[in-house]
Design a protein around this motif. Structure first.
Motif, PDB file in Angstrom:
ATOM      1  N   ASP A 222       0.839  -1.202   0.000  1.00 40.03           N
ATOM      2  CA  ASP A 222       0.000   0.000   0.000  1.00 40.03           C
ATOM      3  C   ASP A 222       0.874   1.252   0.000  1.00 40.03           C
ATOM      4  N   ALA A 223       1.954   1.222   0.811  1.00 39.56           N
ATOM      5  CA  ALA A 223       2.863   2.371   0.868  1.00 39.56           C
ATOM      6  C   ALA A 223       3.557   2.584  -0.471  1.00 39.56           C
ATOM      7  N   LEU A 224       4.002   1.494  -1.099  1.00 40.24           N
ATOM      8  CA  LEU A 224       4.626   1.616  -2.416  1.00 40.24           C
ATOM      9  C   LEU A 224       3.623   2.120  -3.452  1.00 40.24           C
ATOM     10  N   GLY A 225       2.397   1.612  -3.384  1.00 41.23           N
ATOM     11  CA  GLY A 225       1.367   2.046  -4.319  1.00 41.23           C
ATOM     12  C   GLY A 225       1.058   3.523  -4.170  1.00 41.23           C
ATOM     13  N   THR A 226       0.971   3.997  -2.927  1.00 39.99           N
ATOM     14  CA  THR A 226       0.709   5.413  -2.680  1.00 39.99           C
ATOM     15  C   THR A 226       1.851   6.281  -3.203  1.00 39.99           C
ATOM     16  N   SER A 227       3.086   5.817  -3.007  1.00 48.27           N
ATOM     17  CA  SER A 227       4.243   6.549  -3.519  1.00 48.27           C
ATOM     18  C   SER A 227       4.200   6.655  -5.037  1.00 48.27           C
ATOM     19  N   LEU A 228       3.828   5.571  -5.697  1.00 48.08           N
ATOM     20  CA  LEU A 228       3.763   5.578  -7.156  1.00 48.08           C
ATOM     21  C   LEU A 228       2.638   6.484  -7.650  1.00 48.08           C
ATOM     22  N   VAL A 229       1.495   6.455  -6.977  1.00 43.32           N
ATOM     23  CA  VAL A 229       0.382   7.329  -7.349  1.00 43.32           C
ATOM     24  C   VAL A 229       0.791   8.797  -7.231  1.00 43.32           C
ATOM     25  N   ASN A 230       1.454   9.151  -6.129  1.00 44.28           N
ATOM     26  CA  ASN A 230       1.900  10.532  -5.939  1.00 44.28           C
ATOM     27  C   ASN A 230       2.896  10.936  -7.022  1.00 44.28           C
ATOM     28  N   GLN A 231       3.784  10.006  -7.372  1.00 38.58           N
ATOM     29  CA  GLN A 231       4.748  10.291  -8.421  1.00 38.58           C
ATOM     30  C   GLN A 231       4.050  10.550  -9.756  1.00 38.58           C
ATOM     31  N   LYS A 232       3.080   9.732 -10.083  1.00 38.58           N
ATOM     32  CA  LYS A 232       2.325   9.907 -11.330  1.00 38.58           C
ATOM     33  C   LYS A 232       1.571  11.236 -11.327  1.00 38.58           C
TER      34      LYS A 232
END
Length: 265
Positions: A222-232
């Motif tokens: 979930d933390a990795l997914g949130t980081s990727l979403v923010n990056q996008k």
């Protein structure tokens, strides 16, 4: 020729943005993985070995996702839905189909885990395609041929891939994605799984699920997914700002008129 030229430019721009987003996502995933692993030293050895894969399809599948499976995702060129039917048929003809100016279906492996749904090209992919879909914000449904709200997307029934007879949609933040599967029963399974995941994500975000066990590996992803979403999102915002500046400069140039010849000597 004048008609197809802007379509070609649009497709080229979209492809360049896709490649840029994919490269940035890989860097973001690697960076986030290093930071989060460093702060999670208390995790079990089995979970740690799984985490080495980052947001890869293999790592997510090893973490017992809520649901996963192969679907076909619809890709539609930007201007296609607004074209007259005769031009849509022309673009879908055998001679022009190689230009990818008509709708096409691409195979994706969806993995529903924690509060995100991830799309991969296959189970060996090292990173997701595009931004993970947040479960808290989704709306899902099964499409029927007689739906009145399909609007300009009615043509999808003319492009159903062989072996598929059902389509379901996943909508979030004004964007709708179309997925084709073999049968309505399979589409229903996806709809139910996605709705359950949405309810669980909302309940957890409100703090009402403290008594419900939640896997440590899911928290990590979930933390990795949130980081990727923010990056996008940051990339998308920069692109929008750049496009806005270009439009403003173009408008200014048009209003000012051509610069007098010899102005700079």
């Amino acid at each position: 020729t004048l008609f197809f030229y802007p379509l070609t430019i649009i497709m080229s721009t979209v492809e360049l943005r896709r490649r840029s987003n994919a490269a940035t996502a890989d860097r973001a995933s690697a960076s986030s993985r290093g930071g989060i692993i460093g702060s999670s030293s208390a995790a079990s050895s089995s979970t740690s070995s799984t985490r080495r894969g980052g947001l890869s399809a293999k790592a997510l599948l090893e973490s017992s996702p809520s649901h996963d499976g192969i679907v076909l995702k619809l890709h539609v060129p930007a201007l296609y839905p607004f074209l007259p039917t005769c031009l849509q048929r022309l673009l879908a003809s055998q001679w022009l189909n190689v230009l990818h100016l008509s709708p096409r279906w691409a195979e994706r492996h969806l993995i529903l885990l924690g509060k995100y749904c991830y799309r991969f090209t296959d189970t060996s992919a090292s990173s997701p395609k595009g931004s993970p879909v947040p479960m808290e914000a989704i709306n899902v449904r099964i499409c029927d041929k007689g739906d009145d709200d399909l609007d300009d997307m009615r043509f999808i029934w003319d492009y159903l891939p062989p072996g598929c007879s059902a389509v379901f949609t996943v909508s979030t933040f004004g964007k709708t994605q179309y997925f084709a599967v073999s049968a309505r029963e399979e589409a229903t399974t996806w709809i139910n799984s996605l709705r359950e995941a949405r309810q669980a994500a909302i309940t957890r975000s409100m703090g009402h699920a403290s008594h419900v066990p939640y896997p440590k590996s899911w928290e990590y992803y979930d933390a990795l997914g949130t980081s990727l979403v923010n990056q996008k999102n940051r990339i998308r915002n920069r692109l929008e700002e750049s496009n806005m500046k270009q439009m403003e400069m173009s408008s200014f140039s048009d209003a000012a008129g051509p610069m007098p010849r010899g102005y700079y000597g």
